[in-house]
Design a protein around this motif. Structure first.
Motif, PDB file in Angstrom:
ATOM      1  N   VAL A  37      16.101  69.404  58.629  1.00  0.00           N
ATOM      2  CA  VAL A  37      17.333  68.838  58.080  1.00  0.00           C
ATOM      3  C   VAL A  37      17.713  67.565  58.816  1.00  0.00           C
ATOM      4  O   VAL A  37      18.060  66.554  58.214  1.00  0.00           O
ATOM      5  CB  VAL A  37      18.475  69.873  58.169  1.00  0.00           C
ATOM      6  N   THR A  85      19.514  80.690  66.094  1.00  0.00           N
ATOM      7  CA  THR A  85      19.711  80.717  64.652  1.00  0.00           C
ATOM      8  C   THR A  85      21.166  81.005  64.297  1.00  0.00           C
ATOM      9  O   THR A  85      21.908  81.621  65.059  1.00  0.00           O
ATOM     10  CB  THR A  85      18.823  81.787  63.990  1.00  0.00           C
ATOM     11  N   ASN A 139      23.865  81.169  60.408  1.00  0.00           N
ATOM     12  CA  ASN A 139      23.949  81.107  58.948  1.00  0.00           C
ATOM     13  C   ASN A 139      25.077  80.176  58.529  1.00  0.00           C
ATOM     14  O   ASN A 139      26.142  80.151  59.141  1.00  0.00           O
ATOM     15  CB  ASN A 139      24.195  82.499  58.356  1.00  0.00           C
ATOM     16  N   ARG A 150      15.988  74.355  58.373  1.00  0.00           N
ATOM     17  CA  ARG A 150      16.510  75.254  57.349  1.00  0.00           C
ATOM     18  C   ARG A 150      15.374  76.190  56.933  1.00  0.00           C
ATOM     19  O   ARG A 150      14.355  75.770  56.403  1.00  0.00           O
ATOM     20  CB  ARG A 150      17.033  74.464  56.154  1.00  0.00           C
ATOM     21  N   HIS A 151      15.578  77.490  57.148  1.00  0.00           N
ATOM     22  CA  HIS A 151      14.482  78.446  57.009  1.00  0.00           C
ATOM     23  C   HIS A 151      14.021  78.645  55.579  1.00  0.00           C
ATOM     24  O   HIS A 151      12.847  78.915  55.337  1.00  0.00           O
ATOM     25  CB  HIS A 151      14.885  79.791  57.614  1.00  0.00           C
ATOM     26  N   SER A 170      22.479  80.287  53.559  1.00  0.00           N
ATOM     27  CA  SER A 170      21.338  79.581  54.146  1.00  0.00           C
ATOM     28  C   SER A 170      21.249  79.873  55.637  1.00  0.00           C
ATOM     29  O   SER A 170      22.263  79.958  56.328  1.00  0.00           O
ATOM     30  CB  SER A 170      21.465  78.069  53.923  1.00  0.00           C
ATOM     31  N   ARG A 171      20.022  80.009  56.105  1.00  0.00           N
ATOM     32  CA  ARG A 171      19.757  80.322  57.509  1.00  0.00           C
ATOM     33  C   ARG A 171      19.177  79.082  58.192  1.00  0.00           C
ATOM     34  O   ARG A 171      18.252  78.445  57.673  1.00  0.00           O
ATOM     35  CB  ARG A 171      18.777  81.491  57.602  1.00  0.00           C
ATOM     36  N   PHE A 172      19.725  78.744  59.348  1.00  0.00           N
ATOM     37  CA  PHE A 172      19.315  77.565  60.084  1.00  0.00           C
ATOM     38  C   PHE A 172      18.914  77.947  61.511  1.00  0.00           C
ATOM     39  O   PHE A 172      19.341  78.978  62.040  1.00  0.00           O
ATOM     40  CB  PHE A 172      20.456  76.547  60.172  1.00  0.00           C
TER      41      PHE A 172
END
Length: 245
Positions: free
Chosen positions: A75, A133, A135, A62-63, A139-141
């Motif tokens: 995560v 990547t 979203n 999780r960025h 939240s960006r993952f």
């Protein structure tokens, strides 16, 4: 850590390299994702996606947690711990160097990276790993995958897996990250962000809101911390992309 274009990774493979077939069928994947969702099992879902694309290990990052250092950005993962610990600072550094525009363009686009020379992957595992990547809400993952030395991952299937990973993560209401930290912007922070987007300076915003310039700067610093941006322009771009202003 060096980033490679996908086509560079493909062309550099030795002759015996093979384009990976699916480890499990699409029907098996959907069934296992359904089982994982029913049991709120993020790890089970990621393991199924990893096997489907032909990889061996998964790490979901999780960025917005990577900027703090440490391992809180992880995560869920089944990577060897020593590799995760070694890469943690590198992941944070890559995030800090990425602009908002680059973040937008990289969504669902697989990229390949070389591990540092002092990292020893498990036997038979490539020193190159894949990251894609996506979203989930605001939240960006990144889903980061290890894969065998003789395998070339399919970009089409990697994009498919990223979409399904986002779906799987969105079903989990209590993701294994710190719950005591609030990433939502406060009403005052949103006000400051709005006026920044309108081209106002800190001094002008201070007059508009009737508070000191230092307080305004503190709010703006908090906004950039929560949105993982480095400049006001990036914060504005983040706000526009997420419909905050």
């Amino acid at each position: 850590m060096e980033m490679l274009r996908a086509d560079a990774v493909w062309s550099s493979q030795a002759a015996p390299a093979r384009v990976c077939g699916r480890g499990i069928s699409r029907e098996q994947l959907i069934r296992r994702l359904g089982e994982a969702a029913g049991h709120n099992g993020l790890g089970g879902g990621l393991a199924a996606l990893t096997e489907y694309v032909g990889a061996t290990h998964y790490l979901l990052a999780r960025h917005d947690l990577s900027q703090d250092g440490g391992l809180d950005f992880v995560v869920c993962s089944d990577w060897p711990f020593d590799i995760v610990r070694r890469l943690s600072g590198i992941v944070a550094g890559l995030q800090a160097k990425t602009t908002e525009l680059e973040k937008c363009l990289s969504v669902l686009q697989p990229s390949f990276h070389l591990m540092p020379d002092d990292v020893d992957p498990p036997r038979g595992i490539s020193r190159t790993y894949c990251a894609v990547t996506f979203n989930v809400g605001r939240s960006r993952f990144s889903l980061m995958l290890l894969f065998p030395e003789d395998v070339i991952l399919s970009q089409e299937e990697l994009r498919e897996v990223a979409v399904l990973a986002a779906y799987t993560a969105s079903l989990k209401t209590a993701v294994e990250v710190r719950q005591d930290r609030e990433f939502e912007l406060t009403e005052r922070e949103l006000e400051c962000l709005f006026w920044i987007a309108e081209g106002k300076t800190s001094e002008e915003i201070a007059v508009i809101l009737g508070i000191s310039r230092n307080t305004i700067n503190n709010y703006i610093t908090s906004v950039m911390r929560k949105t993982a941006t480095r400049t006001r322009s990036e914060a504005i771009a983040h706000a526009v992309r997420n419909n905050l202003v």
